[in-house]
Scaffold this active site. Structure first.
Site, PDB file in Angstrom:
ATOM      1  N   ASP A  92       0.895  -0.851   0.349  1.00 26.03           N
ATOM      2  CA  ASP A  92       0.089  -0.121  -0.443  1.00 26.03           C
ATOM      3  C   ASP A  92       0.339   1.309  -0.511  1.00 26.03           C
ATOM      4  OD1 ASP A  92       0.836  -0.802   2.514  1.00 26.03           O
ATOM      5  OD2 ASP A  92      -1.189  -0.835   3.106  1.00 26.03           O
ATOM      6  N   ASN A  94      -7.635  -2.458  13.774  1.00 31.68           N
ATOM      7  CA  ASN A  94      -9.508  -3.473  13.471  1.00 31.68           C
ATOM      8  C   ASN A  94      -9.047  -4.029  12.490  1.00 31.68           C
ATOM      9  OD1 ASN A  94      -8.186  -2.243  11.070  1.00 31.68           O
ATOM     10  ND2 ASN A  94      -9.527  -0.220  10.778  1.00 31.68           N
ATOM     11  N   HIS A 144      -7.438  -4.071   9.234  1.00 30.40           N
ATOM     12  CA  HIS A 144      -6.804  -4.644   8.248  1.00 30.40           C
ATOM     13  C   HIS A 144      -5.766  -4.983   8.388  1.00 30.40           C
ATOM     14  CE1 HIS A 144      -4.557  -0.397   8.628  1.00 30.40           C
ATOM     15  NE2 HIS A 144      -3.308  -1.658   8.953  1.00 30.40           N
ATOM     16  N   GLU A 156      -9.436  -1.858   4.650  1.00 28.87           N
ATOM     17  CA  GLU A 156     -10.210  -1.411   6.215  1.00 28.87           C
ATOM     18  C   GLU A 156     -11.408  -2.821   6.127  1.00 28.87           C
ATOM     19  OE1 GLU A 156      -8.796  -0.184   8.217  1.00 28.87           O
ATOM     20  OE2 GLU A 156      -8.697   2.435   7.922  1.00 28.87           O
TER      21      GLU A 156
HETATM   22  C1  F6R Z   1       1.531  -0.985   5.747  1.00 25.96           C
HETATM   23  C2  F6R Z   1       0.071  -1.965   6.005  1.00 25.96           C
HETATM   24  C3  F6R Z   1      -1.002  -2.277   7.528  1.00 25.96           C
HETATM   25  C4  F6R Z   1       0.023  -2.802   8.421  1.00 25.96           C
HETATM   26  C5  F6R Z   1      -1.065  -2.165   9.889  1.00 25.96           C
HETATM   27  C6  F6R Z   1      -0.211  -2.498  11.573  1.00 25.96           C
HETATM   28  O1  F6R Z   1       1.871  -1.651   5.062  1.00 25.96           O
HETATM   29  O2  F6R Z   1      -0.068  -3.021   6.032  1.00 25.96           O
HETATM   30  O3  F6R Z   1      -1.492  -3.131   7.118  1.00 25.96           O
HETATM   31  O4  F6R Z   1       0.708  -3.692   8.670  1.00 25.96           O
HETATM   32  O5  F6R Z   1      -1.512  -0.748  10.094  1.00 25.96           O
HETATM   33  O6  F6R Z   1       0.646  -1.630  11.172  1.00 25.96           O
HETATM   34  P1  F6R Z   1       1.599  -1.277  12.274  1.00 25.96           P
HETATM   35  O7  F6R Z   1       2.497  -2.725  12.166  1.00 25.96           O
HETATM   36  O8  F6R Z   1       2.472  -0.107  12.496  1.00 25.96           O
HETATM   37  O9  F6R Z   1       0.588  -1.862  13.577  1.00 25.96           O
END
Ligand code: F6R
Length: 252
Positions: free
Chosen positions: A68, A137, A139, A144
């Site tokens: 992403d 959440n 994702h 989302e």
């Molecule tokens: C980022 C991504 C997100 C993160 C998620 C957890 O490329 O794909 O799904 O893996 O938001 O983020 P952290 O590791 O910062 O808690």
């Protein structure tokens, strides 16, 4: 098949996750890696950089596709995922710049950018290992919670929960982009193997829900229960706490 491993620290979990990627790259130098940003994969990237520096592995033939990118941040903005990837991994390994791929958050035409990224992913001929973290959440990528699972690259409106969580990286909450491009759930599910990393107390409940609750687009990571290959889950003690309490036999 889902295998869940719990380690005392996020550092140890990252080292174990890196070993899987290192093995893959050794066995198949032209590996395609799907990569994630965020705090969770940082220890794993550090270990991969160390192994590359020590001459144990090479990324010269590796290609990458990231999950992403925020809409509205240039690649050199210090909070863009492109910047993150160079800062945490690409600048420290021998990968070729032309072999790394992320959505372009500054694309003038979002529809064209979605098509371009779908074509990039398709041109890889299959992702060997997809790295995933999980949002508070549920994702994965920036898919989302929703009422459906999407297949290809999507332009998403980030939820308040995600904006809150990611505001820790920005000076002000208002600076967090509200939209992002993300690889779709269907594309994630096409990978051959998943390496999933999560750490910290804040992830304990959602990780349990994802792997032991119902499969629902309201918890996007729950779809991994239907993944055809191996899902290797690397947790630190804090993130594994609820699983350990409710399903003690589930930990490898
Ligand atoms: C980022 C991504 C997100 C993160 C998620 C957890 O490329 O794909 O799904 O893996 O938001 O983020 P952290 O590791 O910062 O808690």
């Amino acid at each position: 098949m889902i295998k869940i491993f719990s380690y005392k620290t996020a550092e140890e979990a990252g080292i174990a996750a890196a070993a899987v990627i290192a093995e893959q790259v050794k066995n198949k130098p032209a590996t395609v890696l799907g990569l994630a940003t965020g705090s969770s994969p940082v220890p794993m990237y550090r270990e991969l950089a160390r192994r590359c520096d020590a001459g144990e592995i090479s990324f010269k033939e590796v290609k990458t596709v990231n999950l992403d990118e925020y809409v509205g941040l240039t690649a050199d903005h210090d909070q863009s995922f492109s910047y993150f990837m160079f800062d945490n991994l690409f600048n420290h390994i021998d990968i070729k710049k032309e072999n790394v791929n992320l959505p372009n958050g500054m694309a003038a035409d979002p529809v064209a950018e979605r098509d371009r990224y779908d074509a990039v992913i398709a041109s890889m001929g299959g992702v060997d290992i997809q790295v995933l973290g999980i949002g508070n959440n549920g994702h994965i990528g920036f898919n989302e919670p929703a009422d459906h699972f999407s297949y290809g690259t999507v332009l998403v409106e980030l939820t308040d929960s995600t904006i809150d969580a990611n505001s820790r990286f920005f000076e002000r909450r208002e600076d967090v982009p509200t939209r992002a491009f993300t690889m779709g759930i269907g594309q994630i599910m096409n990978a051959a193997k998943i390496v999933f990393v999560a750490s910290g107390k804040v992830k304990a409940d959602i990780v349990e829900k994802a792997f032991f609750g119902p499969v629902t687009p309201e918890v996007p990571a729950s779809i991994l229960r239907f993944f055809k290959g191996e899902v290797l889950v690397y947790l630190d003690e804090e993130a594994a706490a609820v699983i350990k309490e409710k399903h003690p036999d589930a930990l490898a």
